[in-house]
Design a protein around this motif. Structure first.
Motif, PDB file in Angstrom:
ATOM      1  N   LEU A   1      40.368  24.242  32.523  1.00  0.00           N
ATOM      2  CA  LEU A   1      41.228  25.375  32.869  1.00  0.00           C
ATOM      3  C   LEU A   1      42.131  25.734  31.695  1.00  0.00           C
ATOM      4  O   LEU A   1      42.587  24.861  30.948  1.00  0.00           O
ATOM      5  N   VAL A   2      42.389  27.022  31.549  1.00  0.00           N
ATOM      6  CA  VAL A   2      43.347  27.521  30.572  1.00  0.00           C
ATOM      7  C   VAL A   2      44.750  27.257  31.151  1.00  0.00           C
ATOM      8  O   VAL A   2      44.907  27.182  32.380  1.00  0.00           O
ATOM      9  N   SER A   3      45.746  27.143  30.292  1.00  0.00           N
ATOM     10  CA  SER A   3      47.072  26.735  30.792  1.00  0.00           C
ATOM     11  C   SER A   3      47.661  27.767  31.766  1.00  0.00           C
ATOM     12  O   SER A   3      47.410  28.972  31.654  1.00  0.00           O
TER      13      SER A   3
ATOM     14  N   ILE B   1      49.567  30.830  30.282  1.00  0.00           N
ATOM     15  CA  ILE B   1      48.758  31.944  29.760  1.00  0.00           C
ATOM     16  C   ILE B   1      48.282  32.850  30.893  1.00  0.00           C
ATOM     17  O   ILE B   1      48.463  34.070  30.853  1.00  0.00           O
ATOM     18  N   VAL B   2      47.693  32.254  31.919  1.00  0.00           N
ATOM     19  CA  VAL B   2      47.132  33.114  32.974  1.00  0.00           C
ATOM     20  C   VAL B   2      48.231  33.798  33.791  1.00  0.00           C
ATOM     21  O   VAL B   2      48.090  34.968  34.155  1.00  0.00           O
ATOM     22  N   ILE B   3      49.328  33.105  34.020  1.00  0.00           N
ATOM     23  CA  ILE B   3      50.430  33.719  34.777  1.00  0.00           C
ATOM     24  C   ILE B   3      50.990  34.912  33.981  1.00  0.00           C
ATOM     25  O   ILE B   3      51.272  35.969  34.540  1.00  0.00           O
TER      26      ILE B   3
ATOM     27  N   ALA C   1      28.066  31.206  27.677  1.00  0.00           N
ATOM     28  CA  ALA C   1      27.732  29.834  27.280  1.00  0.00           C
ATOM     29  C   ALA C   1      28.143  28.838  28.363  1.00  0.00           C
ATOM     30  O   ALA C   1      27.462  27.837  28.595  1.00  0.00           O
ATOM     31  N   ASP C   2      29.266  29.146  29.045  1.00  0.00           N
ATOM     32  CA  ASP C   2      29.747  28.191  30.057  1.00  0.00           C
ATOM     33  C   ASP C   2      28.904  28.222  31.337  1.00  0.00           C
ATOM     34  O   ASP C   2      29.115  27.422  32.239  1.00  0.00           O
ATOM     35  N   ASP C   3      27.950  29.167  31.422  1.00  0.00           N
ATOM     36  CA  ASP C   3      27.025  29.204  32.558  1.00  0.00           C
ATOM     37  C   ASP C   3      25.672  28.584  32.194  1.00  0.00           C
ATOM     38  O   ASP C   3      24.780  28.500  33.032  1.00  0.00           O
TER      39      ASP C   3
HETATM   40  P1  AMP Z   1      35.618  32.610  35.667  1.00  0.00           P
HETATM   41  O1  AMP Z   1      35.082  33.845  35.016  1.00  0.00           O
HETATM   42  O2  AMP Z   1      36.588  32.921  36.776  1.00  0.00           O
HETATM   43  O3  AMP Z   1      34.526  31.664  36.084  1.00  0.00           O
HETATM   44  O4  AMP Z   1      36.473  31.841  34.562  1.00  0.00           O
HETATM   45  C1  AMP Z   1      35.875  31.345  33.385  1.00  0.00           C
HETATM   46  C2  AMP Z   1      36.786  30.326  32.738  1.00  0.00           C
HETATM   47  O5  AMP Z   1      38.040  30.944  32.404  1.00  0.00           O
HETATM   48  C3  AMP Z   1      37.160  29.152  33.612  1.00  0.00           C
HETATM   49  O6  AMP Z   1      36.197  28.115  33.564  1.00  0.00           O
HETATM   50  C4  AMP Z   1      38.489  28.728  32.999  1.00  0.00           C
HETATM   51  O7  AMP Z   1      38.294  28.003  31.801  1.00  0.00           O
HETATM   52  C5  AMP Z   1      39.113  30.057  32.625  1.00  0.00           C
HETATM   53  N1  AMP Z   1      39.953  30.607  33.722  1.00  0.00           N
HETATM   54  C6  AMP Z   1      39.706  31.726  34.463  1.00  0.00           C
HETATM   55  N2  AMP Z   1      40.676  31.935  35.362  1.00  0.00           N
HETATM   56  C7  AMP Z   1      41.565  30.918  35.206  1.00  0.00           C
HETATM   57  C8  AMP Z   1      42.772  30.560  35.866  1.00  0.00           C
HETATM   58  N3  AMP Z   1      43.267  31.289  36.877  1.00  0.00           N
HETATM   59  N4  AMP Z   1      43.408  29.438  35.427  1.00  0.00           N
HETATM   60  C9  AMP Z   1      42.934  28.699  34.421  1.00  0.00           C
HETATM   61  N5  AMP Z   1      41.798  28.969  33.757  1.00  0.00           N
HETATM   62  C10 AMP Z   1      41.098  30.080  34.146  1.00  0.00           C
END
Ligand code: AMP
Length: 189
Positions: free
Chosen positions: A59-61, A64-66, A135-137
């Motif tokens: 997860l991103v911190s 950052i997302v907030i 890439a993450d998929d």
């Molecule tokens: P997603 O497209 O929602 O599958 O997100 C892809 C990637 O983005 C996740 O695996 C996380 O690394 C990061 N990410 C997306 N949304 C969040 C969030 N709300 N909090 C933290 N990391 C996030």
């Protein structure tokens, strides 16, 4: 004002259902995953920090997302409502969302949790990886890390909304239309 949280593990169908929900209820779609990928593409500093996490399936911190959510809300104050897709992913994010919405006299209307078993998720993500190019998929070990992050950090968010009486489980297997109808039955019974 209709503010929906669309919740579920990676590959549960949040993006697909968000598109249908946005069209029907005229909401602003906020996907933190999409926002982060846009930052990476634009090669911003934030994007570089996010990429290091996303590449590992972590997860991103929260900060950052907030921060991104705060900007999006501020830019769309006249919206009919929002659909939060892939956010909140931690209890701290859920708490921050409540605070941010309260500041503008809004609140989360309900949280829809798409329920799909892990083997099906894995299959869907690997299929999606072939077309999305993400890439993450495409890498099973990254996918498993994402699942682990979901189980340890994100699942508690369900309890957070359950305690508020706002959590609804939706069977995430079936046709896209069937799943959408289950969602609509909860949103506007
Ligand atoms: P997603 O497209 O929602 O599958 O997100 C892809 C990637 O983005 C996740 O695996 C996380 O690394 C990061 N990410 C997306 N949304 C969040 C969030 N709300 N909090 C933290 N990391 C996030």
């Amino acid at each position: 004002m209709l503010n929906l949280v669309l919740f579920g593990p990676p590959g549960a169908g949040k993006g697909t259902q968000s598109d249908l929900i946005v069209e029907k209820y005229n909401l602003i779609h906020i996907s933190t995953g999409d926002l982060l990928r846009a930052e990476i593409k634009a090669q911003t500093e934030l994007g570089t920090i996010a990429a290091a996490k996303i590449e590992k399936g972590e997860l991103v911190s929260d900060d950052i997302v907030i921060g991104m959510i705060k900007n999006k809300l501020a830019a769309n104050l006249n919206a009919k409502g929002f659909i939060f897709d892939g956010f909140p992913r931690t209890t701290a994010q859920a708490e921050a969302l409540d605070v941010l919405l309260k500041e503008v006299n809004m609140s989360v209307s309900c949280m829809l949790s798409l329920e799909v078993e892990t083997p099906e998720l894995l299959k869907r993500l690997l299929e999606r990886g072939k077309v999305s190019g993400r890439a993450d998929d495409q890498d099973e070990s990254i996918i498993m890390n994402r699942m682990a992050a979901y189980n340890s950090s994100t699942l508690p968010v369900k309890e957070y909304y359950k305690a508020q009486g706002k959590q609804f489980e939706i069977q995430g297997v079936g046709s896209i239309q069937e799943i959408f109808e289950s969602i609509c039955a909860v949103v506007a019974p």
